[in-house]
Every structure is written in structure tokens, then in C-alpha cells.
Design an enzyme around this catalytic site. Structure first.
Site, PDB file in Angstrom:
ATOM      1  N   GLY A   1       0.825  -1.205   0.000  1.00 32.06           N
ATOM      2  CA  GLY A   1       0.000   0.000   0.000  1.00 32.06           C
ATOM      3  C   GLY A   1       0.864   1.262   0.000  1.00 32.06           C
ATOM      4  O   GLY A   1       2.083   1.215   0.164  1.00 32.06           O
TER       5      GLY A   1
ATOM      6  N   SER B   1      -6.532   7.223  11.420  1.00 29.43           N
ATOM      7  CA  SER B   1      -6.893   8.191  10.393  1.00 29.43           C
ATOM      8  C   SER B   1      -7.459   9.431  11.073  1.00 29.43           C
ATOM      9  O   SER B   1      -8.071   9.344  12.133  1.00 29.43           O
ATOM     10  CB  SER B   1      -7.966   7.583   9.502  1.00 29.43           C
ATOM     11  OG  SER B   1      -8.647   8.594   8.796  1.00 29.43           O
ATOM     12  N   SER B   2      -7.305  10.582  10.408  1.00 23.88           N
ATOM     13  CA  SER B   2      -7.841  11.812  10.997  1.00 23.88           C
ATOM     14  C   SER B   2      -9.373  11.829  10.973  1.00 23.88           C
ATOM     15  O   SER B   2      -9.983  12.672  11.632  1.00 23.88           O
ATOM     16  CB  SER B   2      -7.288  13.041  10.281  1.00 23.88           C
ATOM     17  OG  SER B   2      -7.633  13.006   8.916  1.00 23.88           O
ATOM     18  N   CYS B   3     -10.000  10.896  10.238  1.00 25.08           N
ATOM     19  CA  CYS B   3     -11.471  10.904  10.199  1.00 25.08           C
ATOM     20  C   CYS B   3     -12.083  10.353  11.487  1.00 25.08           C
ATOM     21  O   CYS B   3     -13.301  10.353  11.645  1.00 25.08           O
ATOM     22  CB  CYS B   3     -11.992  10.151   8.987  1.00 25.08           C
ATOM     23  SG  CYS B   3     -11.792   8.377   9.120  1.00 25.08           S
TER      24      CYS B   3
ATOM     25  N   TYR C   1     -15.801   3.391   8.771  1.00 20.51           N
ATOM     26  CA  TYR C   1     -14.329   3.314   8.774  1.00 20.51           C
ATOM     27  C   TYR C   1     -13.773   3.941  10.064  1.00 20.51           C
ATOM     28  O   TYR C   1     -12.882   3.398  10.714  1.00 20.51           O
ATOM     29  CB  TYR C   1     -13.802   4.051   7.543  1.00 20.51           C
ATOM     30  CG  TYR C   1     -12.310   4.100   7.418  1.00 20.51           C
ATOM     31  CD1 TYR C   1     -11.599   2.997   6.969  1.00 20.51           C
ATOM     32  CD2 TYR C   1     -11.592   5.256   7.732  1.00 20.51           C
ATOM     33  CE1 TYR C   1     -10.210   3.035   6.841  1.00 20.51           C
ATOM     34  CE2 TYR C   1     -10.215   5.306   7.606  1.00 20.51           C
ATOM     35  CZ  TYR C   1      -9.533   4.199   7.155  1.00 20.51           C
ATOM     36  OH  TYR C   1      -8.160   4.238   7.024  1.00 20.51           O
TER      37      TYR C   1
ATOM     38  N   LYS D   1     -11.437   2.297  13.115  1.00 19.74           N
ATOM     39  CA  LYS D   1     -10.134   2.844  13.510  1.00 19.74           C
ATOM     40  C   LYS D   1     -10.127   3.263  14.992  1.00 19.74           C
ATOM     41  O   LYS D   1      -9.120   3.123  15.685  1.00 19.74           O
ATOM     42  CB  LYS D   1      -9.755   4.029  12.613  1.00 19.74           C
ATOM     43  CG  LYS D   1      -9.393   3.603  11.189  1.00 19.74           C
ATOM     44  CD  LYS D   1      -8.083   2.839  11.178  1.00 19.74           C
ATOM     45  CE  LYS D   1      -7.616   2.445   9.803  1.00 19.74           C
ATOM     46  NZ  LYS D   1      -6.389   1.625   9.822  1.00 19.74           N
TER      47      LYS D   1
ATOM     48  N   HIS E   1      -9.064   8.536  -3.262  1.00 15.88           N
ATOM     49  CA  HIS E   1      -9.152   9.811  -2.556  1.00 15.88           C
ATOM     50  C   HIS E   1      -9.010  10.966  -3.544  1.00 15.88           C
ATOM     51  O   HIS E   1      -8.636  10.770  -4.699  1.00 15.88           O
ATOM     52  CB  HIS E   1      -8.060   9.891  -1.483  1.00 15.88           C
ATOM     53  CG  HIS E   1      -8.329   9.000  -0.320  1.00 15.88           C
ATOM     54  ND1 HIS E   1      -7.662   7.822  -0.116  1.00 15.88           N
ATOM     55  CD2 HIS E   1      -9.219   9.097   0.699  1.00 15.88           C
ATOM     56  CE1 HIS E   1      -8.122   7.231   0.977  1.00 15.88           C
ATOM     57  NE2 HIS E   1      -9.063   7.981   1.485  1.00 15.88           N
TER      58      HIS E   1
HETATM   59  P1  GDP Z   1     -12.210  12.693   2.842  1.00 12.49           P
HETATM   60  O1  GDP Z   1     -11.049  13.557   3.208  1.00 12.49           O
HETATM   61  O2  GDP Z   1     -12.394  11.540   3.761  1.00 12.49           O
HETATM   62  O3  GDP Z   1     -13.473  13.484   2.657  1.00 12.49           O
HETATM   63  O4  GDP Z   1     -11.867  11.947   1.476  1.00 12.49           O
HETATM   64  P2  GDP Z   1     -11.700  12.304  -0.069  1.00 12.49           P
HETATM   65  O5  GDP Z   1     -10.269  12.410  -0.381  1.00 12.49           O
HETATM   66  O6  GDP Z   1     -12.451  11.245  -0.812  1.00 12.49           O
HETATM   67  O7  GDP Z   1     -12.460  13.680  -0.365  1.00 12.49           O
HETATM   68  C1  GDP Z   1     -12.013  14.943   0.015  1.00 12.49           C
HETATM   69  C2  GDP Z   1     -12.846  16.060  -0.600  1.00 12.49           C
HETATM   70  O8  GDP Z   1     -12.534  16.150  -2.000  1.00 12.49           O
HETATM   71  C3  GDP Z   1     -14.372  15.917  -0.531  1.00 12.49           C
HETATM   72  O9  GDP Z   1     -14.890  17.209  -0.253  1.00 12.49           O
HETATM   73  C4  GDP Z   1     -14.750  15.517  -1.947  1.00 12.49           C
HETATM   74  O10 GDP Z   1     -16.057  15.921  -2.316  1.00 12.49           O
HETATM   75  C5  GDP Z   1     -13.721  16.291  -2.769  1.00 12.49           C
HETATM   76  N1  GDP Z   1     -13.500  15.753  -4.125  1.00 12.49           N
HETATM   77  C6  GDP Z   1     -13.524  16.490  -5.266  1.00 12.49           C
HETATM   78  N2  GDP Z   1     -13.325  15.721  -6.339  1.00 12.49           N
HETATM   79  C7  GDP Z   1     -13.138  14.456  -5.889  1.00 12.49           C
HETATM   80  C8  GDP Z   1     -12.870  13.210  -6.543  1.00 12.49           C
HETATM   81  O11 GDP Z   1     -12.780  13.101  -7.751  1.00 12.49           O
HETATM   82  N3  GDP Z   1     -12.702  12.116  -5.735  1.00 12.49           N
HETATM   83  C9  GDP Z   1     -12.792  12.206  -4.364  1.00 12.49           C
HETATM   84  N4  GDP Z   1     -12.611  11.103  -3.638  1.00 12.49           N
HETATM   85  N5  GDP Z   1     -13.080  13.372  -3.723  1.00 12.49           N
HETATM   86  C10 GDP Z   1     -13.243  14.477  -4.472  1.00 12.49           C
END
Ligand code: GDP
Length: 313
Positions: free
Chosen positions: A16, A110-112, A139, A143, A182
């Protein structure tokens, strides 16, 4: 308190983004006996299979970077898998590590796990002070259980096990799936392909206003090894860079690195998730560690890697 470089270190989740970076760092700082395992070596959701790998490898130190991970869409769509697989993986790893007498272990959370509306920047003591963000609560609960397990093993058995809570990680070798990944790798793919195809616009999810903090995987790998060498307490340690950007700013940075000059269009039907996630990294800084990568530089590094690997991904 630095670890013996002759110790056998087992890194779970070795292929990973985080596990591979931890392995590179361990080797770089002189560990001579680093072994990686991932899902093809053993199904870590299987208790007996995990136990038998530990009995065969007999590690002295364990880094748990194995998890089912994904972006906001994957988490939202598959909460059962994100909850069950992560609970199983960490429980099996901890049980097996304890059974073979592993006294030093680093668990990656994770920070979530912090409340959706935690005061920013988020301190470690914000844990369990409010409701979670619903798009990734399954998730996050898994964690949180891992964190409490680490604390419980410390209390019950005196193991020197620790937990790190990293912010959003990115870097070469990430998952660049167009919908499951992500945000940062998703945008790298989308902007790279749009620039290559001379497309006029790129669609980005949400409103662009949420703020996120991003750490390069090599920085996270270095922080993990630093914590194994220098940290030993029950409280988790946030691992971040101390600054955040809006998703709109992130999109601009990725567009620039990918050479995209068209329009950015926002798809407001997609969820924004947590409004802001910026970690307070003073506890980590207190141990004497700081990151090396700036975000623009890290994004360039990642776009470059993606460009040279795009035909395979
Ligand atoms: P989070 O940090 O757990 O929310 O994980 P993400 O990395 O999936 O998303 C972060 C933010 O990026 C959220 O506000 C999403 O709506 C935004 N975002 C914008 N475009 C994208 C995309 O193409 N993929 C993902 N995963 N998030 C996106």
C-alpha cells in the site's frame, strides 16, 4: 529509546501507499531485517492465516498499515466492508502480535476518527467529543476500536504499542481509481488525462470549499519510523504538515502540475464530506519531527510518477 536496527520489523500492508513508504524509510535508516506482508501473502481478515504468518515470521516489531481504504464515494457506498474488514484486520494482527510476544507496535489510524465539527486545528484530545462525519463513520469507528485496542494492550500487558493518526496521504504508487480513490490521486488522473487529450473542462466533486491537509507518503513513512524510535505513550499522535488547502486550491495546484489550461466545473451533486480537517501537530513536533515536502512539490512528484506509469494504471 531508538529501536535496535537488527530487530525484525514486520510491515502489514506492505504494497500500500503507506506500508511501502514505511518499508523504504526503515531500510533507509538502517533496519536490516524488514519483512512486508500484504493480502496476497495472507488474508489478514482470516484469524488463523494471520496467526500462522506471525508464527512463521516471529517479528519483534510490527507496523500495522493494512486496511481497506478508499475515498468518500467508496466509504459511503460500502460501509459494511469498511467496518468489518478493518475490525477483522486489526484484531487479527493485534491478537497474533500479542501471541508471539511483540512488544513494540505502531497502529495507523486516520484523521477521520475525530468529530466532524471538531475545533481546528484538531488536537488529539478532541477524540470522542462529538458526532462523526456520516460519509465515513463505519471506517472511523473501526479505527477508533483499533486505537482503544492499542491502549488496552498497553494497560493490560504493558506492551509499548502506539497509534498515529495521519491526515490525508498521497504520493507515488497511490490508488488512482477514477471514482474509488481519494481526492488528490483522483484529480491527478483526471487533470493528467484532460491535459493529454486537450479537453476543455474537468469535473471536480462538491463545492470546492472543504479544506483538507495532505501529507506526502515519504513524509508519513519517515514520521512513522521517527515515532517508533522516539514515542511511547497511550495517547495517539497526529501526523500532518500543519497547513491545509481548499479543494478548489488543490484542483488549481493539480491542474498546474498536469499542464491543464481549461475550465474547472464543480459537480455539486457529490458530497463535500467534513467541512475542514486540519490536524494540530504540536505533539508530533514536540518529538522533534517535521515534514520535508511542500504540497506543490509533492503534487509535481505524484503527477510525474503517474505520467510515467499511466499506461499500467
Ligand atoms: P475525505 O477527506 O475523507 O473526505 O476523502 P476524499 O479524499 O475522498 O475527499 C475529500 C474532498 O474532496 C471531498 O470534499 C470531496 O467531495 C472532494 N472531491 C472532489 N473531487 C473528488 C474526486 O474526484 N474524488 C474524491 N474522492 N473526492 C473528491
Amino acid at each position: 529509546m531508538t529501536l535496535d536496527r537488527a530487530a525484525r520489523v514486520l510491515v502489514a500492508g506492505s504494497t500500500g501507499l503507506v506500508g511501502s513508504a514505511v518499508i523504504r524509510r526503515l531500510e533507509r535508516v538502517g533496519f536490516q531485517d524488514v519483512v512486508g506482508i500484504h493480502s496476497a501473502d495472507a488474508d489478514l481478515t482470516d484469524t488463523a492465516a494471520t496467526r500462522s504468518v506471525f508464527e512463521r515470521l516471529r517479528p519483534n516489531v510490527v507496523v500495522d498499515a493494512a486496511a481497506r481504504v478508499g475515498g468518500i464515494a467508496a466509504n459511503h457506498a460500502e460501509p459494511v466492508e469498511f467496518l468489518n474488514d478493518n475490525l477483522l484486520i486489526q484484531t487479527n494482527l493485534f491478537t497474533a502480535a500479542h501471541a508471539v510476544g511483540v512488544h513494540r507496535l505502531l497502529f495507523l489510524g486516520s484523521s477521520c476518527i475525530y468529530p466532524r465539527d471538531a475545533a481546528q486545528p484538531i488536537k488529539e484530545d478532541a477524540l470522542l467529543t462529538g458526532p462523526l462525519e456520516s460519509t465515513n463513520d463505519a471506517y472511523a469507528i473501526a479505527k477508533l476500536a483499533g486505537l482503544v485496542a492499542v491502549q488496552s494492550y498497553r494497560r493490560r500487558y504493558g506492551h509499548r504499542w502506539i497509534s498515529a493518526m495521519p491526515t490525508n496521504v498521497y504520493g507515488p504508487g497511490d490508488n488512482f481509481h477514477p471514482t474509488r480513490s481519494h481526492v488528490l490521486p483522483a484529480l491527478v488522473r483526471r487533470f493528467y488525462e484532460a491535459a493529454r487529450d486537450d479537453a476543455e473542462e474537468v469535473v471536480v466533486w462538491g463545492t470546492g470549499t472543504p479544506r483538507r491537509e495532505f501529507i506526502h507518503s515519504d513524509d508519513l513513512g519517515a514520521a512513522c519510523v521517527h515515532l517508533l524510535d522516539h514515542y511511547d505513550a497511550a495517547e495517539p499522535v497526529n501526523v500532518g504538515v500543519g497547513t491545509d488547502v481548499s479543494i478548489a486550491e488543490l484542483a488549481e495546484l493539480v491542474a498546474e502540475a498536469a499542464g491543464f489550461r481549461g475550465r474547472i466545473v464543480w459537480d455539486r451533486s457529490k458530497p463535500d464530506g467534513t467541512p475542514r480537517k486540519l490536524l494540530d501537530v504540536s505533539r508530533l513536533a514536540g518529538t522533534g519531527w517535521k515534514p520535508r515536502f511542500g504540497l506543490a512539490e509533492g503534487i509535481r512528484d505524484t503527477v510525474e510518477w503517474f505520467a510515467s506509469s499511466a499506461t499500467r494504471l
